[in-house]
Design an enzyme around this catalytic site. Structure first.
Site, PDB file in Angstrom:
ATOM      1  N   ARG B  50     -11.585 -19.217  16.862  1.00  0.00           N
ATOM      2  CA  ARG B  50     -11.382 -17.818  16.487  1.00  0.00           C
ATOM      3  C   ARG B  50     -10.474 -17.171  17.526  1.00  0.00           C
ATOM      4  O   ARG B  50     -10.945 -16.553  18.470  1.00  0.00           O
ATOM      5  CB  ARG B  50     -12.731 -17.119  16.376  1.00  0.00           C
ATOM      6  CG  ARG B  50     -13.488 -17.563  15.123  1.00  0.00           C
ATOM      7  CD  ARG B  50     -14.944 -17.189  15.169  1.00  0.00           C
ATOM      8  NE  ARG B  50     -15.660 -17.902  16.236  1.00  0.00           N
ATOM      9  CZ  ARG B  50     -16.976 -17.885  16.396  1.00  0.00           C
ATOM     10  NH1 ARG B  50     -17.736 -17.187  15.574  1.00  0.00           N
ATOM     11  NH2 ARG B  50     -17.538 -18.550  17.384  1.00  0.00           N
ATOM     12  N   ASP B  52      -8.000 -14.854  19.641  1.00  0.00           N
ATOM     13  CA  ASP B  52      -7.971 -13.405  19.917  1.00  0.00           C
ATOM     14  C   ASP B  52      -6.667 -12.778  19.419  1.00  0.00           C
ATOM     15  O   ASP B  52      -5.702 -13.480  19.108  1.00  0.00           O
ATOM     16  CB  ASP B  52      -8.050 -13.156  21.429  1.00  0.00           C
ATOM     17  CG  ASP B  52      -9.426 -13.441  21.991  1.00  0.00           C
ATOM     18  OD1 ASP B  52     -10.415 -13.285  21.253  1.00  0.00           O
ATOM     19  OD2 ASP B  52      -9.504 -13.831  23.176  1.00  0.00           O
ATOM     20  N   TYR B 110      -5.111 -26.365  24.188  1.00  0.00           N
ATOM     21  CA  TYR B 110      -4.407 -25.082  24.286  1.00  0.00           C
ATOM     22  C   TYR B 110      -3.263 -25.236  25.277  1.00  0.00           C
ATOM     23  O   TYR B 110      -3.338 -26.064  26.196  1.00  0.00           O
ATOM     24  CB  TYR B 110      -5.329 -23.980  24.831  1.00  0.00           C
ATOM     25  CG  TYR B 110      -6.301 -23.416  23.836  1.00  0.00           C
ATOM     26  CD1 TYR B 110      -5.958 -22.337  23.029  1.00  0.00           C
ATOM     27  CD2 TYR B 110      -7.593 -23.943  23.715  1.00  0.00           C
ATOM     28  CE1 TYR B 110      -6.865 -21.805  22.117  1.00  0.00           C
ATOM     29  CE2 TYR B 110      -8.511 -23.421  22.808  1.00  0.00           C
ATOM     30  CZ  TYR B 110      -8.131 -22.347  22.012  1.00  0.00           C
ATOM     31  OH  TYR B 110      -9.029 -21.820  21.117  1.00  0.00           O
ATOM     32  N   ARG B 208      -7.089 -18.246  29.372  1.00  0.00           N
ATOM     33  CA  ARG B 208      -6.351 -17.125  29.972  1.00  0.00           C
ATOM     34  C   ARG B 208      -6.833 -16.843  31.395  1.00  0.00           C
ATOM     35  O   ARG B 208      -6.037 -16.473  32.257  1.00  0.00           O
ATOM     36  CB  ARG B 208      -6.503 -15.884  29.088  1.00  0.00           C
ATOM     37  CG  ARG B 208      -5.750 -16.035  27.756  1.00  0.00           C
ATOM     38  CD  ARG B 208      -6.175 -15.002  26.725  1.00  0.00           C
ATOM     39  NE  ARG B 208      -5.922 -13.657  27.206  1.00  0.00           N
ATOM     40  CZ  ARG B 208      -6.353 -12.554  26.573  1.00  0.00           C
ATOM     41  NH1 ARG B 208      -7.053 -12.660  25.449  1.00  0.00           N
ATOM     42  NH2 ARG B 208      -6.081 -11.365  27.068  1.00  0.00           N
TER      43      ARG B 208
END
Lengths: 256, 256
Positions: B50, B52, B110, B208
């Protein structure tokens, strides 16, 4: 009085082209507003090429007159701090007071990106024209070659073009296949073709009309030597369609 | 009843993340609307990750149940015709009725793009975090190496993260310097650094927060071996800032 020369990059997607138009955001209006904020002066700027809505630039040249005493570096950094991220100043310098970005230009380089693929990357949908049909690169290169030299480009000229003469000289005209664009091409199949064209001047929509015609040649709908016939025919209706603005980039302006 | 598995690419810039939220455009809401148009069924879709607001995907995996008899190819083409250009379907296939994109995922990859440059290309301002200060690549690689293995990632976890456990295993963690990105880097100086991280699962904002911490290490503000101390300290306040969403990409979801 000073004459400041700017070199600019911009993503034209969200602007109605270079030139100020009441009620819409243009590159020129956004630039002039930010210059006014920094210098306190309402200035008017001139660009080498008045790019259309959606057209991008890697090295647009603009100039404006000011009495500001700010250094060129300070101006550049202040502009980059105030401008939106899709407009960047890559250089600022003092030019001769007589310098005119458009009249003094000896030539310009544009390129056009064709995405020859079924599915175009979501990161490139504003920067390329997707053409899913098979394209014959050899015919397209051959057509690009026919562009070289001095020709009457009336067949590639948009209605409403205000240029004095349709005679233009093309110094270079090439097509290359682009290598992978990192994450922009990951997981997708197909090729990017980059049509690059350098000339002493360009008519309204000329590069987009050339790109549209060369894609028709790539599809096999027109033969490459039709280019020579189009120079003689001087009839816009005989050439290919106008390729969309989003694939077009002003790469460079030459002053020597 | 069929369970359709989709592989998707998207530019997350203009969406409030994956998940449906009343009154805002999300990837999930746009996808579900288009599926309803094609199949006539109100469906609900599930994604592997999910993402952001502002986060991008190169191969998000989603699934939805339908009684439609359309072939997977027809579904894929119809969706690409109806979806906006910043959301693309790269594959559609029939999956087992029990397939769940999130629960069945064995791991995810990622990457995060840092633009180490004074002026960021206007074509990349939604896809990278600009860091103008000098960065020491060797310290950053060394920090990335410390990520390998099974650790408690509490120091890299956002408040409000709903994961059952902060213990995650990182299989690969690397930093590479990216070569030129064609017109996206023309005329600009500097480097792109790509932090790539593969693990069995990720906490909220984990990548992040890792990227923000590794950039602090690159600036010399923290030493690379601080990573080990952060695993032990379990204190979010001791790690670096959360890097902006725009530099983050979900690259792949692994099911084997």
């Amino acid at each position: 009085m000073r004459n400041i020369k700017l070199v600019m990059q911009y993503d034209g997607t969200h602007y109605h082209g270079w030139q100020v138009q009441p009620g819409t955001a243009t590159i020129q209006s956004v630039l002039q507003e930010r210059i006014a904020t920094i210098t306190g002066e309402e200035i008017s700027s001139i660009a080498a090429g008045r790019t259309d809505a959606g057209v991008h630039a890697l090295a647009q040249v603009a100039a404006f007159k000011t009495t500001s005493r700010l250094s060129c570096d300070t101006l550049k950094n202040a502009l980059n701090a105030l401008l939106p991220g899709d407009i960047r100043i890559t250089a600022a310098s003092d030019a001769d007071l007589s310098f005119h970005p458009r009249y003094d230009a000896k030539g310009k380089v544009y390129f056009y990106i064709v995405a020859n693929m079924q599915v175009l990357s979501p990161f490139l949908h504003n920067y390329a024209w997707r053409v899913p049909q098979p394209l014959d690169l050899q015919s397209m290169c051959s057509a690009a070659n026919f562009m070289h030299g001095t020709h009457d480009f009336t067949s590639f000229r948009a209605s409403g073009c205000g240029a004095k003469t349709p005679i233009k000289t093309i110094f270079h005209s090439t097509i290359e296949r682009l290598d992978s664009l990192e994450f922009m091409t990951a997981g997708l199949s197909g090729n990017f073709l980059k049509l690059r064209i350098e000339g002493d001047g360009f008519l309204r929509h000329m590069v987009r009309n050339i790109a549209g015609t060369i894609v028709e040649i790539g599809k096999g709908k027109i033969s490459p030597d039709m280019i020579e016939k189009l120079f003689i025919a001087k009839d816009r209706r005989l050439a290919g369609p106008t390729a969309p603005a989003r694939g077009l980039f002003l790469e460079r302006v030459n002053y020597t």
